[in-house]
Motif scaffolding. Structure first.
Motif, PDB file in Angstrom:
ATOM      1  N   SER A   9      39.215  38.145  42.479  1.00  0.00           N
ATOM      2  CA  SER A   9      40.595  38.400  42.074  1.00  0.00           C
ATOM      3  C   SER A   9      41.551  37.287  42.488  1.00  0.00           C
ATOM      4  CB  SER A   9      41.084  39.732  42.649  1.00  0.00           C
ATOM      5  OG  SER A   9      40.929  39.758  44.055  1.00  0.00           O
ATOM      6  N   THR A  10      41.171  36.488  43.460  1.00  0.00           N
ATOM      7  CA  THR A  10      42.028  35.400  43.923  1.00  0.00           C
ATOM      8  C   THR A  10      41.209  34.124  44.012  1.00  0.00           C
ATOM      9  OG1 THR A  10      43.326  36.963  45.241  1.00  0.00           O
ATOM     10  CG2 THR A  10      43.612  34.621  45.710  1.00  0.00           C
ATOM     11  N   ALA A  11      41.704  33.062  43.393  1.00  0.00           N
ATOM     12  CA  ALA A  11      41.025  31.769  43.418  1.00  0.00           C
ATOM     13  C   ALA A  11      41.858  30.781  44.228  1.00  0.00           C
ATOM     14  CB  ALA A  11      40.833  31.238  42.003  1.00  0.00           C
ATOM     15  N   PRO A  12      41.222  29.799  44.884  1.00  0.00           N
ATOM     16  CA  PRO A  12      41.970  28.815  45.676  1.00  0.00           C
ATOM     17  C   PRO A  12      43.071  28.153  44.858  1.00  0.00           C
ATOM     18  CG  PRO A  12      39.615  28.581  46.053  1.00  0.00           C
ATOM     19  CD  PRO A  12      39.764  29.568  44.925  1.00  0.00           C
ATOM     20  N   HIS A  14      45.670  29.605  43.631  1.00  0.00           N
ATOM     21  CA  HIS A  14      46.265  30.512  42.655  1.00  0.00           C
ATOM     22  C   HIS A  14      46.706  31.796  43.341  1.00  0.00           C
ATOM     23  CE1 HIS A  14      44.870  28.269  39.066  1.00  0.00           C
ATOM     24  NE2 HIS A  14      43.824  27.970  39.822  1.00  0.00           N
ATOM     25  N   GLY A  15      47.673  32.482  42.734  1.00  0.00           N
ATOM     26  CA  GLY A  15      48.062  33.788  43.207  1.00  0.00           C
ATOM     27  C   GLY A  15      47.079  34.844  42.740  1.00  0.00           C
ATOM     28  N   TYR A  16      47.328  36.072  43.142  1.00  0.00           N
ATOM     29  CA  TYR A  16      46.440  37.184  42.816  1.00  0.00           C
ATOM     30  C   TYR A  16      46.283  37.331  41.306  1.00  0.00           C
ATOM     31  CZ  TYR A  16      44.587  41.944  42.764  1.00  0.00           C
ATOM     32  OH  TYR A  16      43.815  43.058  42.543  1.00  0.00           O
ATOM     33  N   LEU A  17      45.048  37.229  40.804  1.00  0.00           N
ATOM     34  CA  LEU A  17      44.662  37.352  39.398  1.00  0.00           C
ATOM     35  C   LEU A  17      45.171  36.228  38.510  1.00  0.00           C
ATOM     36  CD1 LEU A  17      45.084  41.212  38.776  1.00  0.00           C
ATOM     37  CD2 LEU A  17      42.965  39.971  39.247  1.00  0.00           C
ATOM     38  N   ASP A  18      45.867  35.239  39.079  1.00  0.00           N
ATOM     39  CA  ASP A  18      46.465  34.193  38.246  1.00  0.00           C
ATOM     40  C   ASP A  18      45.433  33.330  37.525  1.00  0.00           C
ATOM     41  OD1 ASP A  18      49.061  34.908  38.656  1.00  0.00           O
ATOM     42  OD2 ASP A  18      49.494  33.356  40.167  1.00  0.00           O
ATOM     43  N   HIS A  19      44.268  33.131  38.143  1.00  0.00           N
ATOM     44  CA  HIS A  19      43.277  32.247  37.522  1.00  0.00           C
ATOM     45  C   HIS A  19      42.738  32.804  36.218  1.00  0.00           C
ATOM     46  CE1 HIS A  19      40.772  35.204  39.534  1.00  0.00           C
ATOM     47  NE2 HIS A  19      39.716  34.770  38.866  1.00  0.00           N
ATOM     48  N   ALA A  20      42.870  34.119  36.024  1.00  0.00           N
ATOM     49  CA  ALA A  20      42.371  34.759  34.808  1.00  0.00           C
ATOM     50  C   ALA A  20      43.507  35.409  34.014  1.00  0.00           C
ATOM     51  CB  ALA A  20      41.314  35.804  35.160  1.00  0.00           C
ATOM     52  N   ARG A  53      52.664  44.180  40.875  1.00  0.00           N
ATOM     53  CA  ARG A  53      53.408  42.918  40.788  1.00  0.00           C
ATOM     54  C   ARG A  53      52.724  41.927  39.856  1.00  0.00           C
ATOM     55  NH1 ARG A  53      53.981  43.880  46.413  1.00  0.00           N
ATOM     56  NH2 ARG A  53      52.222  42.492  46.889  1.00  0.00           N
ATOM     57  N   ALA A  54      51.396  41.950  39.851  1.00  0.00           N
ATOM     58  CA  ALA A  54      50.657  40.999  39.021  1.00  0.00           C
ATOM     59  C   ALA A  54      50.616  41.401  37.555  1.00  0.00           C
ATOM     60  CB  ALA A  54      49.231  40.851  39.566  1.00  0.00           C
ATOM     61  N   LEU A  55      50.526  42.706  37.282  1.00  0.00           N
ATOM     62  CA  LEU A  55      50.262  43.143  35.915  1.00  0.00           C
ATOM     63  C   LEU A  55      51.468  43.704  35.175  1.00  0.00           C
ATOM     64  CD1 LEU A  55      46.722  44.782  36.265  1.00  0.00           C
ATOM     65  CD2 LEU A  55      47.336  42.419  35.723  1.00  0.00           C
ATOM     66  N   THR A  56      52.471  44.184  35.876  1.00  0.00           N
ATOM     67  CA  THR A  56      53.651  44.712  35.197  1.00  0.00           C
ATOM     68  C   THR A  56      54.294  43.682  34.267  1.00  0.00           C
ATOM     69  OG1 THR A  56      54.103  46.330  36.949  1.00  0.00           O
ATOM     70  CG2 THR A  56      55.942  45.711  35.529  1.00  0.00           C
ATOM     71  N   PRO A  57      54.349  42.383  34.636  1.00  0.00           N
ATOM     72  CA  PRO A  57      54.903  41.392  33.697  1.00  0.00           C
ATOM     73  C   PRO A  57      54.126  41.279  32.388  1.00  0.00           C
ATOM     74  CG  PRO A  57      54.870  40.499  35.917  1.00  0.00           C
ATOM     75  CD  PRO A  57      54.107  41.779  35.965  1.00  0.00           C
ATOM     76  N   LEU A  58      52.906  41.815  32.347  1.00  0.00           N
ATOM     77  CA  LEU A  58      52.123  41.790  31.117  1.00  0.00           C
ATOM     78  C   LEU A  58      52.429  42.977  30.221  1.00  0.00           C
ATOM     79  CD1 LEU A  58      48.617  40.690  32.502  1.00  0.00           C
ATOM     80  CD2 LEU A  58      50.504  39.266  31.671  1.00  0.00           C
ATOM     81  N   GLY A  59      53.364  43.823  30.654  1.00  0.00           N
ATOM     82  CA  GLY A  59      53.785  44.940  29.814  1.00  0.00           C
ATOM     83  C   GLY A  59      53.056  46.227  30.053  1.00  0.00           C
ATOM     84  N   GLU A 190      32.480  32.034  41.594  1.00  0.00           N
ATOM     85  CA  GLU A 190      33.921  32.233  41.702  1.00  0.00           C
ATOM     86  C   GLU A 190      34.628  31.672  40.461  1.00  0.00           C
ATOM     87  OE1 GLU A 190      35.361  33.554  45.388  1.00  0.00           O
ATOM     88  OE2 GLU A 190      33.869  34.421  44.045  1.00  0.00           O
ATOM     89  N   GLY A 191      35.603  32.435  39.972  1.00  0.00           N
ATOM     90  CA  GLY A 191      36.381  31.982  38.827  1.00  0.00           C
ATOM     91  C   GLY A 191      35.766  32.308  37.487  1.00  0.00           C
ATOM     92  N   THR A 192      34.677  33.076  37.487  1.00  0.00           N
ATOM     93  CA  THR A 192      34.045  33.433  36.220  1.00  0.00           C
ATOM     94  C   THR A 192      34.178  34.931  35.956  1.00  0.00           C
ATOM     95  OG1 THR A 192      31.875  33.720  37.266  1.00  0.00           O
ATOM     96  CG2 THR A 192      32.372  31.553  36.373  1.00  0.00           C
ATOM     97  N   TRP A 193      33.917  35.309  34.703  1.00  0.00           N
ATOM     98  CA  TRP A 193      33.996  36.717  34.324  1.00  0.00           C
ATOM     99  C   TRP A 193      33.130  36.987  33.112  1.00  0.00           C
ATOM    100  CZ3 TRP A 193      38.573  33.677  34.243  1.00  0.00           C
ATOM    101  CH2 TRP A 193      38.927  33.175  32.993  1.00  0.00           C
ATOM    102  N   LEU A 194      32.907  38.274  32.876  1.00  0.00           N
ATOM    103  CA  LEU A 194      32.219  38.748  31.682  1.00  0.00           C
ATOM    104  C   LEU A 194      33.212  39.542  30.849  1.00  0.00           C
ATOM    105  CD1 LEU A 194      28.811  40.100  33.038  1.00  0.00           C
ATOM    106  CD2 LEU A 194      29.149  38.075  31.611  1.00  0.00           C
ATOM    107  N   ARG A 195      33.152  39.326  29.538  1.00  0.00           N
ATOM    108  CA  ARG A 195      34.014  40.065  28.611  1.00  0.00           C
ATOM    109  C   ARG A 195      33.133  40.751  27.575  1.00  0.00           C
ATOM    110  NH1 ARG A 195      39.415  39.066  26.437  1.00  0.00           N
ATOM    111  NH2 ARG A 195      39.796  40.745  24.936  1.00  0.00           N
ATOM    112  N   ALA A 196      33.273  42.052  27.483  1.00  0.00           N
ATOM    113  CA  ALA A 196      32.541  42.818  26.482  1.00  0.00           C
ATOM    114  C   ALA A 196      33.542  43.445  25.522  1.00  0.00           C
ATOM    115  CB  ALA A 196      31.691  43.905  27.127  1.00  0.00           C
ATOM    116  N   ASP A 197      33.344  43.216  24.244  1.00  0.00           N
ATOM    117  CA  ASP A 197      34.124  43.845  23.193  1.00  0.00           C
ATOM    118  C   ASP A 197      33.149  44.469  22.215  1.00  0.00           C
ATOM    119  OD1 ASP A 197      37.055  43.169  23.667  1.00  0.00           O
ATOM    120  OD2 ASP A 197      36.144  41.181  23.783  1.00  0.00           O
ATOM    121  N   ASP A 198      33.143  45.796  22.189  1.00  0.00           N
ATOM    122  CA  ASP A 198      32.181  46.534  21.378  1.00  0.00           C
ATOM    123  C   ASP A 198      30.764  46.129  21.781  1.00  0.00           C
ATOM    124  OD1 ASP A 198      34.218  47.885  20.022  1.00  0.00           O
ATOM    125  OD2 ASP A 198      34.499  46.187  18.680  1.00  0.00           O
ATOM    126  N   ALA A 199      30.001  45.492  20.898  1.00  0.00           N
ATOM    127  CA  ALA A 199      28.597  45.201  21.201  1.00  0.00           C
ATOM    128  C   ALA A 199      28.374  43.739  21.561  1.00  0.00           C
ATOM    129  CB  ALA A 199      27.720  45.581  20.011  1.00  0.00           C
TER     130      ALA A 199
END
Length: 243
Positions: A9-12, A14-20, A53-59, A190-199
Motif C-alpha cells: 500500500s505504500t511505496a518508497p 510515495h504517500g499511502y496508495l499513491d504509487h497505484a 483521506r486517500a480515497l475520498t478525493p476519488l469520489g 513491491e509496486g506490482t498488482w493484479l487486475r481481474a476484470d470478468d475472466a
C-alpha cells in the motif's frame, strides 16, 4: 469478478496508495460507497481515516465496517470492498469472527469490486499459507476468501547475493510450500498488482514485475502487462488440513 490485488500500500517516496493511484481510480470508477475492512491493524478508526483521506478525493465514500453493529451489512451495501494490509492472521481471524468471509464472497460475486493490499491480497487466495506474517493469533482455519484459485506472496523479495542472512530465501520458502501443495504461487514484488476484470487477469505495476512458481517447474519472470488469465482456471490441490 472484479479484483485489484496490490502487493503493498505504500511505496518508497510515495504517500499511502499513491504509487497505484491511477489504477485505483480506474478500478473504482462508478463506485460511490466503499466498505473498508480494517481488521489487519489494531487501530481501526485510525486506519479507516487514513484510507478515507486517500480515497475520498476519488469520489468514493469510505465506511469502516467496524463502525456499525453489523460488518456484513456494511459489505452488502457497498459498491466496492477494500481489505487493507497488516497482520494476515489477525485479519483472517476477524473475517471469520464477523461473518465477513461469506459476506465478501457474496458481494463480489454480485458485481462489487474487491481491492486488497498486502494481507488483503492474501485474503483473496484460497488459503493463508503464503503469507509472510507471524501467527500472532490463531484463526479457526487457514481457508480464506478463495476469490482466485491460486496463491499470492505479496512483498516478494529476491535473494540478495551479498547478504549475510543465512535463513531461507523467499523462493526457498515457496519451494517448501510446493513440497506439500500443488498450486501456483505468484510472488508479487513491491509496486506490482493484479487486475481481474470478468475472466481476464493481468499483471500491472513497476518494471520489476513478479515471479510465478509452479510445482515441478522453474520460476518464471513476469513483466507488467503479462496476461495471467490461465491462473483463474487453476485446480488447487492443498494438504487436507485446510479443508
Amino acid at each position: 469478478m472484479r479484483l485489484l490485488l496490490l502487493s503493498n500500500s505504500t511505496a518508497p517516496g510515495h504517500g499511502y496508495l499513491d504509487h497505484a493511484r491511477e489504477e485505483i481510480a480506474d478500478f473504482l470508477a462508478g463506485a460511490r460507497r466503499l466498505a473498508f475492512v480494517p481488521y489487519a491493524g489494531a487501530d481501526h478508526d485510525g486506519y479507516t481515516a487514513q484510507v478515507s483521506r486517500a480515497l475520498t478525493p476519488l469520489g468514493v465514500e469510505v465506511t469502516g465496517v467496524h463502525a456499525g453493529p453489523d460488518p456484513a451489512e456494511a459489505v452488502a451495501a457497498a459498491d466496492a470492498v477494500f481489505v487493507g494490509g497488516g497482520n494476515s492472521f489477525r485479519l483472517l481471524t476477524a473475517l471469520h469472527r464477523h461473518g465477513l468471509v461469506e459476506a465478501i464472497r457474496t458481494r463480489v460475486a454480485a458485481g462489487a469490486g474487491y481491492m486488497g493490499s498486502s494481507a488483503g491480497t492474501n485474503m483473496a487466495c484460497p488459503t493463508l499459507r503464503t503469507t509472510n506474517d507471524m501467527p500472532i493469533v490463531q484463526p479457526p482455519t487457514f481457508a480464506a476468501l478463495g476469490l482466485v484459485p491460486f496463491q499470492i506472496n505479496p512483498h516478494y523479495l529476491d535473494a540478495a547475493p551479498d547478504s549475510s542472512h543465512m535463513g531461507e530465501t523467499r523462493a526457498q520458502r515457496i519451494a517448501e510450500f510446493h513440497q506439500e501443495n500443488d498450486v501456483p504461487v505468484l510472488g508479487l514484488r513491491e509496486g506490482t498488482w493484479l487486475r481481474a476484470d470478468d475472466a481476464r487477469l493481468t499483471l500491472g505495476g513497476v518494471a520489476a514485475g513478479a515471479v510465478l512458481f509452479e510445482r515441478g517447474s522453474a520460476p518464471v519472470e513476469l513483466r507488467p502487462g503479462t496476461e495471467l488469465t490461465r491462473l483463474l482456471t487453476t485446480t488447487a490441490l492443498f494438504d487436507a488440513a485446510d479443508r
